[in-house]
Motif scaffolding. Sequence first.
Motif, PDB file in Angstrom:
ATOM      1  N   GLU A 165       0.836  -1.203   0.000  1.00 47.74           N
ATOM      2  CA  GLU A 165       0.000   0.000   0.000  1.00 47.74           C
ATOM      3  C   GLU A 165       0.870   1.252   0.000  1.00 47.74           C
ATOM      4  O   GLU A 165       1.965   1.271   0.574  1.00 47.74           O
ATOM      5  CB  GLU A 165      -0.895   0.019   1.250  1.00 47.74           C
ATOM      6  N   ILE A 166       0.394   2.285  -0.658  1.00 46.90           N
ATOM      7  CA  ILE A 166       0.956   3.624  -0.524  1.00 46.90           C
ATOM      8  C   ILE A 166      -0.197   4.541  -0.142  1.00 46.90           C
ATOM      9  O   ILE A 166      -1.169   4.664  -0.888  1.00 46.90           O
ATOM     10  CB  ILE A 166       1.618   4.120  -1.825  1.00 46.90           C
ATOM     11  N   SER A 167      -0.111   5.132   1.031  1.00 46.29           N
ATOM     12  CA  SER A 167      -1.195   5.996   1.506  1.00 46.29           C
ATOM     13  C   SER A 167      -0.604   7.071   2.416  1.00 46.29           C
ATOM     14  O   SER A 167       0.595   7.096   2.678  1.00 46.29           O
ATOM     15  CB  SER A 167      -2.250   5.176   2.266  1.00 46.29           C
ATOM     16  N   THR A 168      -1.465   7.969   2.895  1.00 47.74           N
ATOM     17  CA  THR A 168      -1.029   9.037   3.791  1.00 47.74           C
ATOM     18  C   THR A 168      -1.819   8.953   5.086  1.00 47.74           C
ATOM     19  O   THR A 168      -3.047   8.812   5.068  1.00 47.74           O
ATOM     20  CB  THR A 168      -1.240  10.423   3.142  1.00 47.74           C
TER      21      THR A 168
ATOM     22  N   ARG B 125      -2.148  11.027   8.688  1.00 42.65           N
ATOM     23  CA  ARG B 125      -1.817  12.210   9.487  1.00 42.65           C
ATOM     24  C   ARG B 125      -0.619  12.966   8.910  1.00 42.65           C
ATOM     25  O   ARG B 125       0.295  13.381   9.629  1.00 42.65           O
ATOM     26  CB  ARG B 125      -1.554  11.821  10.941  1.00 42.65           C
ATOM     27  N   GLY B 126      -0.619  13.099   7.604  1.00 45.11           N
ATOM     28  CA  GLY B 126       0.430  13.857   6.941  1.00 45.11           C
ATOM     29  C   GLY B 126       1.714  13.100   6.702  1.00 45.11           C
ATOM     30  O   GLY B 126       2.673  13.637   6.142  1.00 45.11           O
ATOM     31  N   VAL B 127       1.768  11.825   7.108  1.00 45.71           N
ATOM     32  CA  VAL B 127       2.955  10.987   6.917  1.00 45.71           C
ATOM     33  C   VAL B 127       2.659   9.970   5.823  1.00 45.71           C
ATOM     34  O   VAL B 127       1.605   9.324   5.830  1.00 45.71           O
ATOM     35  CB  VAL B 127       3.333  10.250   8.219  1.00 45.71           C
ATOM     36  N   GLU B 128       3.585   9.824   4.874  1.00 50.39           N
ATOM     37  CA  GLU B 128       3.382   8.873   3.780  1.00 50.39           C
ATOM     38  C   GLU B 128       3.744   7.468   4.268  1.00 50.39           C
ATOM     39  O   GLU B 128       4.865   7.221   4.731  1.00 50.39           O
ATOM     40  CB  GLU B 128       4.222   9.254   2.567  1.00 50.39           C
ATOM     41  N   TYR B 129       2.791   6.570   4.175  1.00 49.98           N
ATOM     42  CA  TYR B 129       2.976   5.176   4.589  1.00 49.98           C
ATOM     43  C   TYR B 129       3.133   4.318   3.339  1.00 49.98           C
ATOM     44  O   TYR B 129       2.272   4.317   2.452  1.00 49.98           O
ATOM     45  CB  TYR B 129       1.779   4.707   5.419  1.00 49.98           C
ATOM     46  N   VAL B 130       4.253   3.593   3.263  1.00 45.30           N
ATOM     47  CA  VAL B 130       4.541   2.763   2.089  1.00 45.30           C
ATOM     48  C   VAL B 130       4.863   1.359   2.566  1.00 45.30           C
ATOM     49  O   VAL B 130       5.810   1.151   3.344  1.00 45.30           O
ATOM     50  CB  VAL B 130       5.741   3.327   1.291  1.00 45.30           C
ATOM     51  N   ASN B 131       4.075   0.389   2.126  1.00 44.64           N
ATOM     52  CA  ASN B 131       4.355  -1.012   2.448  1.00 44.64           C
ATOM     53  C   ASN B 131       4.652  -1.749   1.150  1.00 44.64           C
ATOM     54  O   ASN B 131       3.871  -1.688   0.202  1.00 44.64           O
ATOM     55  CB  ASN B 131       3.172  -1.657   3.178  1.00 44.64           C
ATOM     56  N   THR B 132       5.791  -2.432   1.113  1.00 46.24           N
ATOM     57  CA  THR B 132       6.244  -3.066  -0.128  1.00 46.24           C
ATOM     58  C   THR B 132       5.492  -4.347  -0.459  1.00 46.24           C
ATOM     59  O   THR B 132       5.609  -4.858  -1.575  1.00 46.24           O
ATOM     60  CB  THR B 132       7.746  -3.400  -0.042  1.00 46.24           C
ATOM     61  N   GLY B 133       4.734  -4.882   0.504  1.00 45.32           N
ATOM     62  CA  GLY B 133       3.993  -6.118   0.237  1.00 45.32           C
ATOM     63  C   GLY B 133       4.865  -7.346   0.430  1.00 45.32           C
ATOM     64  O   GLY B 133       5.607  -7.443   1.403  1.00 45.32           O
ATOM     65  N   ASP B 134       4.825  -8.274  -0.514  1.00 47.58           N
ATOM     66  CA  ASP B 134       5.538  -9.546  -0.328  1.00 47.58           C
ATOM     67  C   ASP B 134       5.676 -10.282  -1.660  1.00 47.58           C
ATOM     68  O   ASP B 134       5.102  -9.870  -2.679  1.00 47.58           O
ATOM     69  CB  ASP B 134       4.771 -10.432   0.657  1.00 47.58           C
TER      70      ASP B 134
END
Length: 278
Positions: free
Chosen positions: A212-215, A217-226
């Motif tokens: 996932e790539i999302s935001t 509280r103003g912080v970009e959250y990036v999870n690469t998955g698997d």
Amino acid sequence: MALPNEPRQFRTLFVSDLHLGSKAARTDMFLDFLKRNDAETYYLVGDIVDGWRLKRMWHWPQSHNDVVQKLLRKARKGARIVYVPGNHDEFLREFPGQHFGGVEVRRNDVHTTADGRKFLVMHGDEFDIVVRNARLLAYLGDWAYDAAIALNLVFNKVRRRLGFPYWSFSSWAKLKVKNAVSFIGAFEEALALEAKRRGCEGVICGHIHHAEISTFRGVEYVNTGDWVESCTAVGEHFDGTLELIRWADVLRDEHAETVVHRLPAARSMADRRRHEAA
């Protein structure tokens, strides 16, 4: 722009959760991904080697060795490779700052994108309450997860025989479970807040097998998955933008295009046969 037969070029590629040493590792798809995508820097964001499963039963076929050799070859050709261990390969956390065959081990790292943003890079298990506080429960959950992955392998074997491309049944099922969705949300919040605490604009992690790539509280959250279920990675382009790469979708689209391209030829053959019969 890469030519059709040349790899796509990225500034940075982030991958996690290959689980080499597990029968569920999609090394075929990952090797294809490495062949067709290239980068100046590679981040291996944890659980690349599955030490938990290797302790229970040794499983290391040639394809798993091929992945290691492919990554080492990229390092020899000048690519920077940073290995941030996870909980399944935590034995490497004893060697921060060490280099193995051109691969640099770091407990975590801060990556600065081409446009100047700082991202905390960590596997993320540090913020998984089950892993931190109930190790036995974590192992039990790992066995249950193995069962779901085994079902996924059987499911996709049937799909291949019917001519359909890969699709992750286990990943789809996981997102239908309310508790799993709730856990994912809490995990994202914890990682985003940690990145903010450390003065970063975002976080890049793995661990929960949910790309996932999302935001938040103003912080970009990036999870690469698997590369067990969803077969995903994150690429940083040379302008600093981040792209979530769903490799299973890429292959599915290519499969669909191949089928479409075959249809006109098939119709043409049928038309010729009808003409000859007339």
